[in-house]
Design an enzyme around this catalytic site. Structure first.
Site, PDB file in Angstrom:
ATOM      1  N   THR A   1    -117.501 -71.064   2.389  1.00 38.58           N
ATOM      2  CA  THR A   1    -117.155 -69.670   2.667  1.00 38.58           C
ATOM      3  C   THR A   1    -116.713 -69.590   4.128  1.00 38.58           C
ATOM      4  O   THR A   1    -117.039 -70.480   4.917  1.00 38.58           O
ATOM      5  CB  THR A   1    -118.375 -68.747   2.477  1.00 38.58           C
ATOM      6  OG1 THR A   1    -119.376 -69.159   3.405  1.00 38.58           O
ATOM      7  CG2 THR A   1    -118.926 -68.835   1.069  1.00 38.58           C
TER       8      THR A   1
ATOM      9  N   GLU B   1    -117.264 -67.981  -3.893  1.00 40.01           N
ATOM     10  CA  GLU B   1    -118.351 -68.273  -4.830  1.00 40.01           C
ATOM     11  C   GLU B   1    -117.962 -68.019  -6.288  1.00 40.01           C
ATOM     12  O   GLU B   1    -118.660 -68.432  -7.206  1.00 40.01           O
ATOM     13  CB  GLU B   1    -119.569 -67.375  -4.517  1.00 40.01           C
ATOM     14  CG  GLU B   1    -120.278 -67.688  -3.218  1.00 40.01           C
ATOM     15  CD  GLU B   1    -119.673 -66.966  -2.009  1.00 40.01           C
ATOM     16  OE1 GLU B   1    -118.470 -66.646  -2.032  1.00 40.01           O
ATOM     17  OE2 GLU B   1    -120.406 -66.736  -1.036  1.00 40.01           O
TER      18      GLU B   1
ATOM     19  N   LYS C   1    -123.720 -46.102   7.900  1.00 37.44           N
ATOM     20  CA  LYS C   1    -124.881 -45.358   7.390  1.00 37.44           C
ATOM     21  C   LYS C   1    -125.124 -44.152   8.294  1.00 37.44           C
ATOM     22  O   LYS C   1    -125.703 -44.251   9.363  1.00 37.44           O
ATOM     23  CB  LYS C   1    -126.106 -46.265   7.362  1.00 37.44           C
ATOM     24  CG  LYS C   1    -125.892 -47.448   6.425  1.00 37.44           C
ATOM     25  CD  LYS C   1    -127.131 -48.310   6.282  1.00 37.44           C
ATOM     26  CE  LYS C   1    -126.802 -49.576   5.531  1.00 37.44           C
ATOM     27  NZ  LYS C   1    -126.188 -50.638   6.356  1.00 37.44           N
TER      28      LYS C   1
ATOM     29  N   TRP D   1    -123.957 -42.842   2.947  1.00 38.72           N
ATOM     30  CA  TRP D   1    -123.026 -43.915   3.238  1.00 38.72           C
ATOM     31  C   TRP D   1    -121.593 -43.416   3.361  1.00 38.72           C
ATOM     32  O   TRP D   1    -121.132 -42.613   2.553  1.00 38.72           O
ATOM     33  CB  TRP D   1    -123.036 -44.955   2.109  1.00 38.72           C
ATOM     34  CG  TRP D   1    -124.239 -45.834   2.127  1.00 38.72           C
ATOM     35  CD1 TRP D   1    -125.299 -45.765   2.999  1.00 38.72           C
ATOM     36  CD2 TRP D   1    -124.510 -46.896   1.229  1.00 38.72           C
ATOM     37  NE1 TRP D   1    -126.211 -46.741   2.691  1.00 38.72           N
ATOM     38  CE2 TRP D   1    -125.752 -47.449   1.606  1.00 38.72           C
ATOM     39  CE3 TRP D   1    -123.826 -47.447   0.144  1.00 38.72           C
ATOM     40  CZ2 TRP D   1    -126.332 -48.525   0.937  1.00 38.72           C
ATOM     41  CZ3 TRP D   1    -124.402 -48.508  -0.517  1.00 38.72           C
ATOM     42  CH2 TRP D   1    -125.641 -49.048  -0.119  1.00 38.72           C
TER      43      TRP D   1
HETATM   44  P1  ADP Z   1    -115.586 -64.458   3.027  1.00 31.06           P
HETATM   45  O1  ADP Z   1    -116.730 -63.896   2.216  1.00 31.06           O
HETATM   46  O2  ADP Z   1    -116.044 -65.530   3.907  1.00 31.06           O
HETATM   47  O3  ADP Z   1    -114.687 -63.421   3.622  1.00 31.06           O
HETATM   48  P2  ADP Z   1    -114.124 -64.808   0.640  1.00 31.06           P
HETATM   49  O4  ADP Z   1    -112.697 -65.059   0.703  1.00 31.06           O
HETATM   50  O5  ADP Z   1    -114.922 -65.521  -0.361  1.00 31.06           O
HETATM   51  O6  ADP Z   1    -114.647 -65.198   2.026  1.00 31.06           O
HETATM   52  O7  ADP Z   1    -114.326 -63.254   0.559  1.00 31.06           O
HETATM   53  C1  ADP Z   1    -114.905 -62.580  -0.517  1.00 31.06           C
HETATM   54  C2  ADP Z   1    -115.012 -61.131  -0.186  1.00 31.06           C
HETATM   55  O8  ADP Z   1    -113.712 -60.575   0.012  1.00 31.06           O
HETATM   56  C3  ADP Z   1    -115.613 -60.277  -1.252  1.00 31.06           C
HETATM   57  O9  ADP Z   1    -117.017 -60.337  -1.247  1.00 31.06           O
HETATM   58  C4  ADP Z   1    -115.100 -58.900  -0.879  1.00 31.06           C
HETATM   59  O10 ADP Z   1    -115.869 -58.310   0.138  1.00 31.06           O
HETATM   60  C5  ADP Z   1    -113.738 -59.192  -0.334  1.00 31.06           C
HETATM   61  N1  ADP Z   1    -112.721 -58.906  -1.340  1.00 31.06           N
HETATM   62  C6  ADP Z   1    -112.082 -59.767  -2.135  1.00 31.06           C
HETATM   63  N2  ADP Z   1    -111.185 -59.140  -2.914  1.00 31.06           N
HETATM   64  C7  ADP Z   1    -111.259 -57.829  -2.618  1.00 31.06           C
HETATM   65  C8  ADP Z   1    -110.605 -56.638  -3.090  1.00 31.06           C
HETATM   66  N3  ADP Z   1    -109.652 -56.675  -4.008  1.00 31.06           N
HETATM   67  N4  ADP Z   1    -110.983 -55.465  -2.546  1.00 31.06           N
HETATM   68  C9  ADP Z   1    -111.942 -55.390  -1.602  1.00 31.06           C
HETATM   69  N5  ADP Z   1    -112.587 -56.464  -1.116  1.00 31.06           N
HETATM   70  C10 ADP Z   1    -112.255 -57.673  -1.618  1.00 31.06           C
END
Ligand code: ADP
Length: 542
Positions: free
Chosen positions: A185, A328, A439, A444
């Site tokens: 990640t 993940e 918050k 929220w």
């Molecule tokens: P990191 O968590 O390190 O940024 P990732 O690329 O695995 O790496 O990111 C996953 C996160 O990206 C998700 O948990 C979410 O918060 C965000 N995410 C992915 N796709 C979307 C989407 N379509 N809209 C909003 N958030 C998104």
């Protein structure tokens, strides 16, 4: 009673064999610093088998980690298959991580060899002495960059020379649960965490991407994965290309809007995928250009603003196809396609559905749960809770990481760290990331929604909202705004624009104008950097 069907392992050699046998004449096109290179799947398959031989020649152990530090290229695709099809584990290194994070993940994964694009060697080379398990560095000459003048006695291999002297190998992977690849990640908090994909999970994820109600990609497509191959498997598109025999157009190092539009135009790209910031840039480039070949723009990684998707619909007739996922989750877990029963709704309401993260794809289960009690919450479109997912291409733990227990529920679901609502139709909306939500007085405020509303302003290029401490309300929103070139706006203009678009108590307490929103290693807004930048900021209303 048992089913009477044949059994066979779901291994990546199946995908490879298809491309090799059925689509040898189809192409993988790579844009390099010195021009466009073309390789057929036939040539690719032959080179990939020889690359398996290279891994043997280098003495990479049976399930050794084979790291890549590379752009999206045909060579990277060779590695994508040679490593897992020969039983090894591909480890895609994110070239934009901080140096100490790169050291951490190389050592944590115990990489034995790193294949690096020559144009990226200057980034990697200063770190080689910090790597404890790496025995070989293989340089892929992509037309740019220099070899170090002093290699300190280390042997730098040349990719093409190794290939030329290696013999092709036969694949022999029979266990579908064997590890195929790993990706860390991007580590927004703490060290990156390792996710290990199996052959089976990758196989099933590939099918999910190909499904009509997944990304809906097939053999006739010309796929441009702008999303890097080191970022969550290029969202499955590299595997999908091989499995389906689609033409792949690899953008190499130049991800500028102009270069992307050039490729769409010259290669007649039908499906192009990237994060929202990519499409924000490309939008300004497409006037007067022929992008009529495009039929799909998968986009995710962060929220896709409704106005951005609508701008594409208005300009070129196709809205953005929003998807959601994480490293993940392989990453594809949900896709926002408007249901047939909704097609009679006014266009604007359909656009609202496209601005959600859609429905879980076949194979993925989703639910929302109270963050404190773990109670599973109703699908009423109002109640928000932590999004949790389960399925055969969702991680069940992190690689050798004591942080695993806190990321999974007792019944084995992944806690995503995203806050979402789910409506009665199954459409999921991301409210925020748990750590980004504002918050205010026990309620929220969604920073994502505020940002999207602010970015709908025609003079605004980018906007990010962060929580700032407030003596009475605990936290209040601060809007950090980047204006388009030549535009001027005041704080009051922005607040007046938002008036009526969001609830009154959501209005940011202040608006600051900045030159650029800091980005993470995968091109998302880095709220952490912004919070650091504005640590101690005193709101005018506080
Ligand atoms: P990191 O968590 O390190 O940024 P990732 O690329 O695995 O790496 O990111 C996953 C996160 O990206 C998700 O948990 C979410 O918060 C965000 N995410 C992915 N796709 C979307 C989407 N379509 N809209 C909003 N958030 C998104």
């Amino acid at each position: 009673m048992k089913g009477l069907m044949q059994d066979g392992p779901l291994v990546l050699t199946n995908l490879f064999d298809r491309a090799e046998k059925l689509f040898p004449e189809k192409e993988i096109v790579t844009a390099t610093a010195v021009g466009v290179e073309r390789e057929t799947y036939g040539q690719w398959a032959e080179r990939t088998r020889r690359l398996g031989g290279v891994l043997d020649d280098l003495g990479v152990s049976a399930d050794g980690r084979v790291a890549t530090f590379a752009w999206n290229t045909a060579r990277h695709l060779e590695l994508y298959f040679a490593a897992p099809c020969s039983g090894r584990v591909l480890h895609t290194l994110n070239i934009r991580l901080f140096p100490e994070q790169i050291t951490y993940i190389v050592n944590h994964a115990e990489d034995e060899v790193i294949f690096v694009d020559k144009s990226l060697l200057a980034l990697l080379w200063p770190l080689v002495d910090t790597f404890t398990t790496v025995r070989h560095i293989v340089v892929m000459d992509d037309g740019k960059g220099e070899l170090p003048t002093d290699t300190g006695g280390r042997l730098l291999h040349d990719y093409e020379a190794l290939l030329a002297s290696a013999s092709p190998v036969e694949w022999n992977v029979t266990d579908e649960n064997q590890a195929a690849s790993m990706c860390y990640t991007s580590g927004t908090t703490g060290n990156p965490k390792g996710v290990v994909y199996s052959h089976r999970s990758t196989w099933l994820h590939t099918m999910a991407g190909m499904m009509a109600d997944g990304l809906g990609v097939g053999e006739r497509d010309v796929i441009l994965p702008v999303v890097p191959m080191f970022h969550a498997n290029a969202w499955g598109l590299a595997h999908i290309g091989v499995a389906s025999g689609a033409t792949l157009v690899m953008p190499g190092p130049d991800l500028s809007p102009k270069a992307i539009v050039n490729l769409i135009e010259s290669e007649r790209v039908t499906v192009a995928a990237g994060v929202p910031t990519i499409w924000m840039g490309v939008l300004n480039e497409i006037d007067g250009r022929d992008v009529s070949s495009l039929r799909g723009i998968p986009c995710g990684g962060s929220a896709v603003p409704k106005h951005l998707s609508e701008a594409y619909r208005e300009k070129i007739g196709i809205p953005i196809l929003q998807a959601w996922g994480m490293t993940e989750t392989s990453p594809l877990a949900s896709v926002a396609k408007v249901k047939s029963t909704m097609l009679s709704l006014p266009e604007d309401e359909q656009a609202d559905y496209r601005a959600t993260i859609g429905l879980p794809t076949l194979g993925v289960q989703a639910r929302i749960a109270d963050q404190e009690t773990g109670e599973v919450l109703p699908w009423d479109g109002e109640t928000s809770g932590e999004l949790q997912v389960a399925g055969p291409w969702i991680a069940k733990e992190y690689y050798n990481d004591s942080r695993s227990p806190e990321s999974f529920t007792a019944d084995g679901w992944l806690k995503t760290g995203d806050v979402a609502t789910i409506d009665s139709e199954g459409f999921m909306r991301i409210v925020d990331r748990t750590k980004d939500v504002v918050k205010s007085g026990g309620e929220w405020i969604s920073s994502v929604e505020l940002e999207n509303e602010i970015m709908a302003h025609p003079s605004i290029a980018e906007a990010a909202v962060i929580a700032v401490k407030h003596p009475k309300w605990s936290e209040r929103p601060l809007a950090c705004v980047v204006l388009k070139p030549g535009e001027t706006l005041t704080r009051e203009d922005v607040l007046a624009f938002l008036d009526g678009r969001v609830a009154k108590w959501w209005l940011p307490d202040d608006v600051v104008f900045i030159d650029e929103v800091p980005k993470t290693s995968v091109g998302k807004f880095s709220k952490r950097d912004l919070r650091d930048q504005f640590a101690g900021y005193v709101l005018p209303t506080a």
